[in-house]
Design an enzyme around this catalytic site. Structure first.
Site, PDB file in Angstrom:
ATOM      1  N   HIS A  40       0.838  -1.200   0.000  1.00  0.00           N
ATOM      2  CA  HIS A  40       0.000   0.000   0.000  1.00  0.00           C
ATOM      3  C   HIS A  40       0.870   1.247   0.000  1.00  0.00           C
ATOM      4  CE1 HIS A  40       0.506   0.874   4.392  1.00  0.00           C
ATOM      5  NE2 HIS A  40       0.589  -0.445   4.498  1.00  0.00           N
ATOM      6  N   ASP A  98      -0.550   4.274   0.680  1.00  0.00           N
ATOM      7  CA  ASP A  98      -1.116   5.251   1.602  1.00  0.00           C
ATOM      8  C   ASP A  98      -0.450   5.146   2.968  1.00  0.00           C
ATOM      9  OD1 ASP A  98      -2.421   2.733   1.924  1.00  0.00           O
ATOM     10  OD2 ASP A  98      -4.029   3.690   3.057  1.00  0.00           O
ATOM     11  N   ASP A 114       6.182   1.591   6.964  1.00  0.00           N
ATOM     12  CA  ASP A 114       4.845   1.050   6.682  1.00  0.00           C
ATOM     13  C   ASP A 114       4.167   1.845   5.577  1.00  0.00           C
ATOM     14  OD1 ASP A 114       2.528  -0.415   6.916  1.00  0.00           O
ATOM     15  OD2 ASP A 114       1.820   0.617   8.705  1.00  0.00           O
ATOM     16  N   GLU A 122      -5.274   1.044   2.500  1.00  0.00           N
ATOM     17  CA  GLU A 122      -4.995   0.004   3.494  1.00  0.00           C
ATOM     18  C   GLU A 122      -5.080   0.565   4.902  1.00  0.00           C
ATOM     19  OE1 GLU A 122      -2.844  -2.833   6.097  1.00  0.00           O
ATOM     20  OE2 GLU A 122      -2.454  -0.696   5.798  1.00  0.00           O
ATOM     21  N   GLU A 162       4.415  -6.018   4.371  1.00  0.00           N
ATOM     22  CA  GLU A 162       4.176  -5.404   5.676  1.00  0.00           C
ATOM     23  C   GLU A 162       5.418  -5.542   6.572  1.00  0.00           C
ATOM     24  OE1 GLU A 162       1.861  -3.596   6.868  1.00  0.00           O
ATOM     25  OE2 GLU A 162       0.269  -3.780   5.383  1.00  0.00           O
ATOM     26  N   HIS A 184       3.944   4.133  12.274  1.00  0.00           N
ATOM     27  CA  HIS A 184       2.866   4.973  12.800  1.00  0.00           C
ATOM     28  C   HIS A 184       3.341   5.905  13.915  1.00  0.00           C
ATOM     29  CE1 HIS A 184      -0.767   2.379  11.298  1.00  0.00           C
ATOM     30  NE2 HIS A 184       0.272   2.304  10.472  1.00  0.00           N
TER      31      HIS A 184
END
Length: 390
Positions: A74, A76, A107, A140, A169, A363
């Site tokens: 992903h 995003d 990520d 995602e 991932e 994150h």
């Protein structure tokens, strides 16, 4: 344009695209430019759904005959939060002391860059004896409605079939290659709304307080463990996420209480059996409280989060594990821990494993990855691609 075989240059270019879900922000355009230069055909379907933002996705393919390997990821990213908390701007891809900083570095723009660079290195040495496709979504980190699940269906309707998939991932823990994911626990969420009757605390007979019933329902959910785990999975766990009355006053009996919870469940359960177990537990409280009158409760299930799965394709796991061992000298741990990923959709089409960078900063403020980790992952991906098509 960055060098095709250099994952760091590509990652920098991708980080500079502020592709917070559902914004494409130029990330897919950069990938398309790279992939077309490598000989891929590229399509960018946009999917829509009620009450959700339109999302642009990318599907690229090279080759037609022979084994078909999919790389899924992903583009995003989650929002960066307060910019002042970052050591470096989150969308500049600054390199300092052997690390590249930016939202999405781990990520999972880093893994995308590594796989493309690895494939470019392979193609410099030999042709691919089969087909390779990249399935990259921009949905995602969001609701995951207009992303991988629809992109897979769209591609399958066009006749695409895959023999295996690898999802990039961030599965590694302390070093690149120490862990791969061969399955995931299922996830399901519920919302319990306990209805009461609002009133003054001095006159409880005129009201119906929802909190005592809510307390009993919570006890029914949490007092008894769901299970003790299995050979391949840790124990299922039910976690309360919010308990809300919407009432900040101390002299009002609230009108309702809302309880939200999530369950991560292992292969002892099907989704249907788990729902039945939870509803049975709550029903015991329901009848004890004469809940055809106030207070009473309503239960709503949110079921689109993914079911439990375990990949049993030993050949795919062995190819990846061997590639990791050749590069790092150690075999990876095969795990099913952690949260859900888009592998939950891919497993319905082909065997899938997950493997990427260490995820210790994903994150977080100052998300970053070392240049050494980028190179290690690229070399492992390169070895994996060669061995897959051998």
């Amino acid at each position: 344009m960055p060098v095709l075989t250099d994952p760091v240059q590509l990652l920098q270019a991708l980080i500079r695209c502020p592709s917070i879900t559902p914004n494409e922000a130029g990330a897919l355009s950069i990938l398309e430019q790279f992939l077309r230069k490598m000989g891929f055909s590229v399509e960018r379907p946009i999917f829509s759904d009620k009450n959700t933002a339109d999302v642009e996705n990318l599907y690229a393919k090279m080759g037609n005959k022979g084994p078909h390997l999919m790389f899924a990821g992903h583009s995003d990213v989650v929002p960066p939060g307060e910019l002042d908390n970052w050591m470096y701007p989150p969308f500049e891809g600054i390199i300092n002391q052997g690390k590249i900083y930016g939202r999405g570095a781990v990520d999972m723009k880093g893994a995308i860059a590594c796989f493309i660079a690895a494939l470019a290195r392979v193609l410099e040495k030999q042709p691919i004896k089969g087909a390779v496709s990249l399935l990259i979504t921009g949905d995602e980190e969001g609701p995951a409605i207009n992303g991988t699940v629809k992109l897979l269906k769209w591609a399958a309707q066009k006749g695409e079939k895959w023999n295996a998939a690898i999802v990039g991932e961030p599965t590694s823990v302390k070093r690149v290659g120490d862990m791969i994911k061969i399955g995931r626990r299922g996830s399901i969420s519920g919302i319990i709304t306990v209805k009461g009757r609002q009133g003054h605390v001095a006159f409880p007979e005129r009201a119906a307080n929802p909190l005592p019933l809510a307390h009993k329902l919570i006890q029914a959910l949490t007092d008894t463990a769901l299970d003790q785990g299995t050979k391949n999975f840790q124990a299922s766990n039910l976690e309360l996420t919010t308990i809300d009355t919407g009432n900040s006053a101390t002299n009002i009996i609230p009108a309702q209480t809302v309880i939200r919870f999530n369950i991560r469940y292992n292969d002892l359960w099907t989704k249907e059996a788990l729902i039945a177990e939870i509803e049975k537990r709550l029903a015991l409280v329901h009848s004890e409280n004469n809940s055809n009158q106030y207070p009473y409760y309503q239960l709503e299930w949110i079921q689109n989060l993914g079911s439990v799965f375990l990949i049993k394709n030993d050949h795919l796991i062995e190819i990846l594990s061997n590639a990791i061992e050749i590069v790092t000298g150690k075999r990876p741990e095969c795990s099913t821990s952690g949260g859900t990923s888009d592998a939950r959709f891919i497993k319905d089409y082909c065997p899938v494993v997950e493997f990427g960078l260490p995820g210790n900063t994903m994150h977080m403020v100052d998300e970053c990855v070392t240049l050494d980790a980028m190179e290690s992952l690229t070399v492992i991906y390169e070895r994996f691609i060669i061995d897959f098509f051998a």
